[in-house]
Write a protein that holds these residues in place. Structure first.
Motif, PDB file in Angstrom:
ATOM      1  N   ARG A  59     -38.350 -24.165 -22.029  1.00 28.50           N
ATOM      2  CA  ARG A  59     -39.243 -23.219 -22.695  1.00 28.50           C
ATOM      3  C   ARG A  59     -39.830 -23.879 -23.930  1.00 28.50           C
ATOM      4  O   ARG A  59     -39.181 -24.693 -24.575  1.00 28.50           O
ATOM      5  CB  ARG A  59     -38.477 -21.970 -23.152  1.00 28.50           C
ATOM      6  N   TYR A  61     -42.192 -22.233 -27.227  1.00 28.14           N
ATOM      7  CA  TYR A  61     -42.864 -21.066 -27.785  1.00 28.14           C
ATOM      8  C   TYR A  61     -43.842 -21.486 -28.869  1.00 28.14           C
ATOM      9  O   TYR A  61     -43.459 -22.157 -29.844  1.00 28.14           O
ATOM     10  CB  TYR A  61     -41.847 -20.092 -28.383  1.00 28.14           C
ATOM     11  N   GLU A  69     -42.718 -13.953 -23.896  1.00 27.96           N
ATOM     12  CA  GLU A  69     -42.532 -12.633 -23.304  1.00 27.96           C
ATOM     13  C   GLU A  69     -42.759 -11.576 -24.384  1.00 27.96           C
ATOM     14  O   GLU A  69     -42.549 -11.812 -25.567  1.00 27.96           O
ATOM     15  CB  GLU A  69     -41.107 -12.497 -22.757  1.00 27.96           C
ATOM     16  N   ARG A  70     -43.165 -10.395 -23.961  1.00 28.49           N
ATOM     17  CA  ARG A  70     -43.475  -9.330 -24.929  1.00 28.49           C
ATOM     18  C   ARG A  70     -42.305  -9.025 -25.855  1.00 28.49           C
ATOM     19  O   ARG A  70     -42.501  -8.753 -27.040  1.00 28.49           O
ATOM     20  CB  ARG A  70     -43.896  -8.057 -24.196  1.00 28.49           C
ATOM     21  N   CYS A  71     -41.091  -9.107 -25.341  1.00 26.11           N
ATOM     22  CA  CYS A  71     -39.932  -8.740 -26.155  1.00 26.11           C
ATOM     23  C   CYS A  71     -39.649  -9.749 -27.265  1.00 26.11           C
ATOM     24  O   CYS A  71     -38.835  -9.463 -28.153  1.00 26.11           O
ATOM     25  CB  CYS A  71     -38.703  -8.549 -25.270  1.00 26.11           C
ATOM     26  N   ARG A 123     -42.379 -18.015 -18.394  1.00 28.18           N
ATOM     27  CA  ARG A 123     -41.612 -16.765 -18.380  1.00 28.18           C
ATOM     28  C   ARG A 123     -40.181 -17.063 -17.948  1.00 28.18           C
ATOM     29  O   ARG A 123     -39.772 -18.195 -17.869  1.00 28.18           O
ATOM     30  CB  ARG A 123     -42.286 -15.728 -17.455  1.00 28.18           C
ATOM     31  N   TRP A 124     -39.412 -16.008 -17.661  1.00 27.78           N
ATOM     32  CA  TRP A 124     -37.992 -16.193 -17.351  1.00 27.78           C
ATOM     33  C   TRP A 124     -37.765 -17.125 -16.166  1.00 27.78           C
ATOM     34  O   TRP A 124     -36.953 -18.044 -16.221  1.00 27.78           O
ATOM     35  CB  TRP A 124     -37.324 -14.848 -17.067  1.00 27.78           C
ATOM     36  N   ASN A 153     -30.552 -14.109 -18.091  1.00 27.14           N
ATOM     37  CA  ASN A 153     -32.004 -14.147 -18.263  1.00 27.14           C
ATOM     38  C   ASN A 153     -32.654 -15.140 -17.297  1.00 27.14           C
ATOM     39  O   ASN A 153     -32.913 -14.813 -16.146  1.00 27.14           O
ATOM     40  CB  ASN A 153     -32.355 -14.478 -19.717  1.00 27.14           C
ATOM     41  N   CYS A 154     -32.916 -16.343 -17.749  1.00 28.98           N
ATOM     42  CA  CYS A 154     -33.725 -17.284 -16.972  1.00 28.98           C
ATOM     43  C   CYS A 154     -33.065 -17.812 -15.692  1.00 28.98           C
ATOM     44  O   CYS A 154     -33.718 -17.858 -14.643  1.00 28.98           O
ATOM     45  CB  CYS A 154     -34.189 -18.424 -17.867  1.00 28.98           C
TER      46      CYS A 154
END
Length: 203
Positions: A59, A61, A69-71, A123-124, A153-154
């Motif tokens: 990942r 960011y 992700e939105r969260c 994403r995940w 999660n992922c």
């Protein structure tokens, strides 16, 4: 296990998920991830020695949270640094390599060896918004072995998506942090310890 879900080791690929320094020992370390580091490295070495494909999925960011992700967007917009491109914490923990963020964020894999790559996922799941399935298909892969960080999660999303793409799917029970035993038995995910996988590859 029955023949429809049994792994084919000779046509398998190893997927390591989010094994980055930040998640192992950094400010956002996920419980248990540092503990599985040796196991994941052992799997990487075995797959490499066998000439089988390895994809290290990571990942990245952006500071403004636009690719998150939105969260997670609010915490990034508030200034929290999490696997930011070019940061020490974003670097892989299982291999000696320096990420090329521009290449990865552009959707291209970063080659590490003859059959080894780094791949950015937005994403995940490692299959969402990536060319992973096409890459595995081109390599003749029908089995994926999944190890790495933060199973709920992922890795979990990746395992589910792998089964939906008709891949034989193996979860490394002692190579996944925050592992939940039996969670995906009902959809055909095979759970094996690393020692059994290493024996399968060697055999």
């Amino acid at each position: 296990m029955h023949e429809d879900i049994a792994p084919n080791w000779s046509s398998s690929a190893l997927l390591t998920i989010d094994m980055q320094r930040e998640f192992c020992t950094g400010a956002h370390a996920v419980p248990g991830t540092a503990d599985i580091l040796g196991t994941v490295r052992e799997l990487v070495a075995a797959y490499r020695a066998a000439g089988l494909p390895i994809v290290h999925v990571i990942r990245l960011y952006l500071p403004d949270g636009s690719n998150a992700e939105r969260c997670r967007r609010a915490q990034l917009r508030a200034g929290e640094q999490l696997v930011t491109p070019h940061s020490p914490g974003s670097q892989p923990a299982t291999v000696d390599a320096i990420l090329e963020p521009e290449l990865l964020l552009g959707g291209e894999p970063q080659r590490l060896g003859p059959r080894e790559w780094l791949l950015y996922k937005p994403r995940w799941s490692a299959f969402h918004g990536t060319a992973l399935l096409d890459q595995l298909t081109a390599l003749g892969i029908d089995t994926v072995t999944v190890a790495g960080c933060n199973y709920p999660n992922c890795p979990r999303a990746t395992l589910i998506d792998a089964t939906e793409r008709d891949l034989r799917t193996v979860a490394v029970s002692d190579g996944l942090s925050r592992w939940l035993a039996g969670d995906l038995d009902g959809i055909g995910v095979v759970s094996l310890r690393a020692a059994d996988i290493l024996a399968g590859i060697a055999g």
